[in-house]
Motif scaffolding. Structure first.
Motif, PDB file in Angstrom:
ATOM      1  N   ARG A  51       0.840  -1.211   0.000  1.00  0.00           N
ATOM      2  CA  ARG A  51       0.000   0.000   0.000  1.00  0.00           C
ATOM      3  C   ARG A  51       0.862   1.244   0.000  1.00  0.00           C
ATOM      4  O   ARG A  51       2.016   1.224   0.419  1.00  0.00           O
ATOM      5  CB  ARG A  51      -0.923   0.000   1.222  1.00  0.00           C
ATOM      6  CG  ARG A  51      -1.845  -1.190   1.209  1.00  0.00           C
ATOM      7  CD  ARG A  51      -3.050  -1.057   2.109  1.00  0.00           C
ATOM      8  NE  ARG A  51      -3.753  -2.331   2.099  1.00  0.00           N
ATOM      9  CZ  ARG A  51      -4.496  -2.763   1.072  1.00  0.00           C
ATOM     10  NH1 ARG A  51      -4.673  -1.999   0.001  1.00  0.00           N
ATOM     11  NH2 ARG A  51      -5.065  -3.951   1.114  1.00  0.00           N
ATOM     12  N   GLN A  54       3.606   2.381   2.512  1.00  0.00           N
ATOM     13  CA  GLN A  54       4.016   1.258   3.366  1.00  0.00           C
ATOM     14  C   GLN A  54       5.462   0.847   3.102  1.00  0.00           C
ATOM     15  O   GLN A  54       6.010   1.125   2.038  1.00  0.00           O
ATOM     16  CB  GLN A  54       3.145   0.042   3.058  1.00  0.00           C
ATOM     17  CG  GLN A  54       1.964  -0.120   3.983  1.00  0.00           C
ATOM     18  CD  GLN A  54       1.336  -1.503   3.838  1.00  0.00           C
ATOM     19  OE1 GLN A  54       1.658  -2.282   2.937  1.00  0.00           O
ATOM     20  NE2 GLN A  54       0.419  -1.806   4.749  1.00  0.00           N
ATOM     21  N   CYS A  56       7.415  -2.670   2.951  1.00  0.00           N
ATOM     22  CA  CYS A  56       7.300  -4.122   3.007  1.00  0.00           C
ATOM     23  C   CYS A  56       8.662  -4.756   2.839  1.00  0.00           C
ATOM     24  O   CYS A  56       9.517  -4.233   2.129  1.00  0.00           O
ATOM     25  CB  CYS A  56       6.396  -4.632   1.881  1.00  0.00           C
ATOM     26  SG  CYS A  56       4.683  -4.303   2.223  1.00  0.00           S
ATOM     27  N   THR A 221       6.937   4.702  -0.967  1.00  0.00           N
ATOM     28  CA  THR A 221       6.582   3.311  -0.701  1.00  0.00           C
ATOM     29  C   THR A 221       7.831   2.456  -0.900  1.00  0.00           C
ATOM     30  O   THR A 221       8.576   2.672  -1.849  1.00  0.00           O
ATOM     31  CB  THR A 221       5.474   2.863  -1.684  1.00  0.00           C
ATOM     32  OG1 THR A 221       4.432   3.835  -1.636  1.00  0.00           O
ATOM     33  CG2 THR A 221       4.953   1.488  -1.351  1.00  0.00           C
ATOM     34  N   ASP A 238       6.187  -2.609   7.791  1.00  0.00           N
ATOM     35  CA  ASP A 238       4.757  -2.768   8.027  1.00  0.00           C
ATOM     36  C   ASP A 238       4.329  -4.206   7.755  1.00  0.00           C
ATOM     37  O   ASP A 238       3.468  -4.746   8.432  1.00  0.00           O
ATOM     38  CB  ASP A 238       3.964  -1.823   7.115  1.00  0.00           C
ATOM     39  CG  ASP A 238       4.320  -0.369   7.385  1.00  0.00           C
ATOM     40  OD1 ASP A 238       4.170   0.057   8.543  1.00  0.00           O
ATOM     41  OD2 ASP A 238       4.787   0.315   6.449  1.00  0.00           O
ATOM     42  N   ARG A 239       4.924  -4.794   6.714  1.00  0.00           N
ATOM     43  CA  ARG A 239       4.583  -6.169   6.364  1.00  0.00           C
ATOM     44  C   ARG A 239       5.863  -6.928   6.016  1.00  0.00           C
ATOM     45  O   ARG A 239       6.822  -6.341   5.509  1.00  0.00           O
ATOM     46  CB  ARG A 239       3.677  -6.217   5.121  1.00  0.00           C
ATOM     47  CG  ARG A 239       2.344  -5.526   5.261  1.00  0.00           C
ATOM     48  CD  ARG A 239       1.354  -6.297   6.109  1.00  0.00           C
ATOM     49  NE  ARG A 239       0.930  -7.565   5.502  1.00  0.00           N
ATOM     50  CZ  ARG A 239       0.369  -8.556   6.207  1.00  0.00           C
ATOM     51  NH1 ARG A 239       0.222  -8.452   7.510  1.00  0.00           N
ATOM     52  NH2 ARG A 239      -0.020  -9.662   5.593  1.00  0.00           N
TER      53      ARG A 239
END
Ligand SMILES: Nc1ncnc2c1ncn2[C@@H]1O[C@H](COP(=O)(O)OP(=O)(O)O)[C@@H](O)[C@H]1O
Ligand SMILES: [Mg+2]
Lengths: 270, 467
Positions: A51, A54, A56, A221, A238-239
């Motif tokens: 997203r 974000q 990742c 991002t 975040d992930r």
């Protein structure tokens, strides 16, 4: 800023003779003779969403296809998308050419950056920046040159490196810093960072991690590819996604990275 | 930026009107009569006429070279050897006829002259039409005029140096032809100790179809003097093969220094077959900087004869061979004396099926103790259909010497192009940047104006080369 959406992505090695480049440049990595072999599938149905804004992390053992994914995002002509799609906001990346993708704000820090004799990072950046829209009406090349110097300073890249042949005779760590320098200076929206942490000593790693945090703070991002945990000491994702044999086999939060740090991939790959 | 030598793209319009401009021209082909006509039109002294006729006899006897590019299509009888366009040599652009002036305005000559040159000669077809040297240098005894003028005004110097010692007419077929029909070119004499700190430049322009240009450049740099001479050559696009067979003779006296820079951009039907040589005396330095663009076939191997102890030669050359082009270029250095040194850097770019060959000769004579030489040949090929050859000849007859030789063939790899494209450059821009990087070592030795120009010309030449 936009969201990156990868849907059911299947990627195989492109047959070298049908490489998208019209002039037929030879490839130094010689896809045909590599481990994969022409036509062999590398990515087997990747589904991934990053997203906007974000950060990742993509982890996974060597050879699982992480770099292939990064290269496919930038439409490296060595790889062919046989199924699936990649979109970034309104851009259908899987239908675009490399330079168009870059100009849409999607940039890649390479695991193995190329050497360009006689071309300095300053030459490259000043040539590249002209192609980016939205760099503002009051953009001045002289200011941009200053900005290059300032960013180099923060990354502790010495002046000589700004005017000598890009990556020629550079150590692994110096090359990685050069990658981050370039991506920091072009108007990026999504940055894929491929194994920036390998080849960096602890001090350099800290500098680079700080710079990545600055990019994150700017709202960029981030998709960080790594197979160690080292860099995650400074950047809390975040992930976290685990990739194996061309598939995402597990996704989670930053605790997933910590678990892998402790136990390795063994629990996830059968 | 400045525009000199950048003619190709703007040319079509202006050159057509100029094509048939002449006051006097010889019939096509070559004969004793034609040579006598040339000599007479120039009102030459008997010794020069004799020299021409003797050279012509040599020309008839000597066969074409059997090595190197194919010259069999070169038809000496179809060529026009002499075309005089102007009644006088002008010293001010105001006096130059408007059509010629426009051509030279378009390539930026008067502007360059105002801004950074010490002197300029303009040559149109066979003869110089304009010459001017800043009075500062004239006052110091520098002579800069076209070679025809020098025959009239400085016969002693010309008699002494003209094809007597450096390049002789009987050497090969084209030097013999040159001796017979030479016309125009620059004569430059720099007296002892005078250091000319601004470049002097001659612009050659060949417009007539199926014609030849045979300028003779003679440069004498006397003891302790130094000079930078630049030559720019252009010809518009025609389809009847024209011939350019120039001779350049340079004498670098003790402790003197000469830099000879040339950027040649001939149209793609020209045979460009030149002989350029320098004799360098004790502690003298000869530098050759060349950019060879355009032409159908180019044969050019500037030669330095290091005659005096400690003499030095530096050769830097870039050759670009595109579709249908054959560049056979290189360098020759003869080390005749102790502690002489030389470096040769030859760069070639072949694309779209072009052929480029580095043909070198490095010769170290017995007794040239402590001689040192380094030869570096780099070829760049952005595709798989072009050709690059290296024919380095190294002959060493002395044991106390240092020699290095490197040859590299570089390709523009798909990975490199991808890498640069991933920074937002188009494919063409990516290739251009790699090419720019490749020629950078030569570019950086050029005055800024020329560096920009050469870069631009090479990019223009390679534009659309990606199919
Ligand atoms: N250009 C190529 N030529 C041959 N094999 C390749 C090429 N690119 C990737 N592969 C193969 O695809 C698989 C995934 O590689 P890669 O994406 O580099 O993995 P990772 O980055 O996760 O270590 C490996 O088996 C690798 O050998
Ligand atoms: Mg990898």
């Amino acid at each position: 800023m936009s969201t990156l959406t990868i849907k059911n992505l299947h990627v195989r090695l492109e047959n070298p003779s049908t490489t998208g480049l019209r002039a037929g440049y030879p490839s130094t990595t010689q896809a045909a003779t590599g481990h994969g072999g022409a036509g062999n599938p590398i990515l087997n149905g990747i589904n991934l969403v990053v997203r906007r804004g974000q950060t990742c992390v993509l982890m996974g053992p060597n050879g699982s296809g992480k770099s292939t994914l990064g290269n496919t995002l930038l439409a490296n002509p060595q790889y062919k998308i046989s199924r699936g799609s990649i979109t970034f906001g309104k851009h259908m990346l899987s239908k675009m050419k490399t330079d168009e993708i870059a100009r849409a704000g999607v940039l890649l820090a390479f695991q193995n950056p190329q050497t360009v004799s006689g071309v300095s990072v300053t030459n490259l950046l000043t040539a590249a920046v002209r192609n980016f829209k939205g760099k503002g009406k009051d953009f001045k090349m002289a200011d941009f040159r200053e900005e290059i110097k300032d960013t180099a300073n923060t990354l502790k890249i010495s002046k000589d490196f700004l005017s000598c042949s890009l990556n020629e005779g550079f150590s692994g760590g110096e090359k990685k810093k050069m990658e981050i320098l370039q991506l920091s200076l072009l108007p990026a929206q999504l940055i894929v960072i491929d194994e920036i942490d390998s080849g960096l000593d602890i001090d350099a790693l800290k500098l680079v991690a700080k710079q990545i945090s600055r990019l994150r703070a700017r709202g960029v991002t981030l998709l960080i590819i790594t197979h160690y945990n080292r860099i995650l000491r400074w950047i809390k994702p975040d992930r976290v996604h685990i990739m194996h044999k061309g598939k995402i086999i597990k996704s989670g939060t930053s605790t997933l990275a910590t678990a892998i740090e402790k136990k390795g991939y063994g629990d996830y790959i059968k | 930026m400045r525009k000199h030598t950048s003619v190709i793209e703007k040319d079509q319009g202006i050159s057509a009107a100029l094509t048939d401009r002449y006051l006097f021209r010889t019939e096509r082909g070559l004969s004793r009569e034609i040579i006598e006509q040339i000599s007479e039109s120039k009102n030459e002294p008997a010794w020069m006429r004799e020299f021409r006729l003797k050279s012509y006899e040599q020309f008839l006897k000597i066969p074409l070279p059997t090595w190197g590019p194919d010259l069999s299509k070169l038809d000496f009888q179809a060529m026009r050897y002499y075309q005089k366009t102007e009644p006088a040599k002008y010293q001010s652009w105001n006096d130059v006829p408007a059509d010629i002036k426009n051509t030279f305005e378009k390539i930026g000559v008067p502007q360059a002259e105002r801004e950074f040159l010490a002197g300029v000669i303009g040559q149109y077809e066979s003869e110089g039409f304009y010459q001017n040297l800043r009075s500062k240098w004239e006052d110091k005894g520098v002579i800069f005029c076209d070679t025809d003028t020098a025959v009239q005004k400085y016969p002693e110097l010309v008699k002494k140096y003209f094809m007597t010692e450096c390049v002789k007419a009987e050497e090969h077929k084209l030097s013999a032809l040159h001796g017979a029909v030479w016309s125009g070119g620059s004569f430059l004499y720099v007296p002892k100790g005078v250091k000319v700190d601004m470049p002097l430049q001659t612009y050659f322009r060949m417009n007539a179809r199926g014609s030849g240009q045979f300028e003779h450049t003679l440069i004498i740099v006397d003891e302790g003097a130094s000079v930078h001479y630049i030559e720019g050559c252009t010809a518009p696009i025609y389809n009847t093969a024209s011939l350019h067979a120039a001779v350049v003779e340079i004498f670098v006296k003790k402790g003197a220094r000469c830099r000879y820079t040339t950027i040649q951009n001939w149209s793609k039907d020209v045979y460009n077959l030149n002989t350029k040589r320098s004799i360098v005396e004790e502690d003298g330095i000869q530098e050759w900087v060349g950019g060879s663009l355009g032409s159908k076939t180019t044969m050019l191997y500037p030669c330095s004869i290091l005659k005096g102890r400690g003499a030095r030669a530096e050769h830097l050359n870039i050759a670009v061979a595109g579709p249908g082009q054959h560049k056979d270029t290189g360098a020759k250095v003869i080390h005749c004396a102790p502690n002489t040194t030389s470096t040769i850097v030859s760069k070639s770019i072949s694309f779209g099926g072009g052929i480029s060959t580095y043909r070198g000769l490095l010769k170290i004579l017995k007794g040239a103790r402590g001689a040192a030489s380094h030869v570096q040949c780099d070829a760049l090929m952005p595709d798989n259909i072009s050709v690059s050859n290296t024919v380095p000849n190294i002959v060493v007859n002395e044991s106390d010497v240092t020699i290095g030789h490197e040859a590299k063939v570089g390709r523009i790899s798909a990975d490199q192009v991808f890498y640069l494209q991933s920074r937002g450059l188009s494919e063409q821009e990516a290739v251009n940047l790699v090419v720019q990087g490749f020629i950078e070592p030569v570019i950086k030795t050029l005055p800024l104006e020329y560096a920009v120009e050469l870069n631009r010309l090479i990019q223009l030449e390679m534009e659309g080369s990606l199919g």
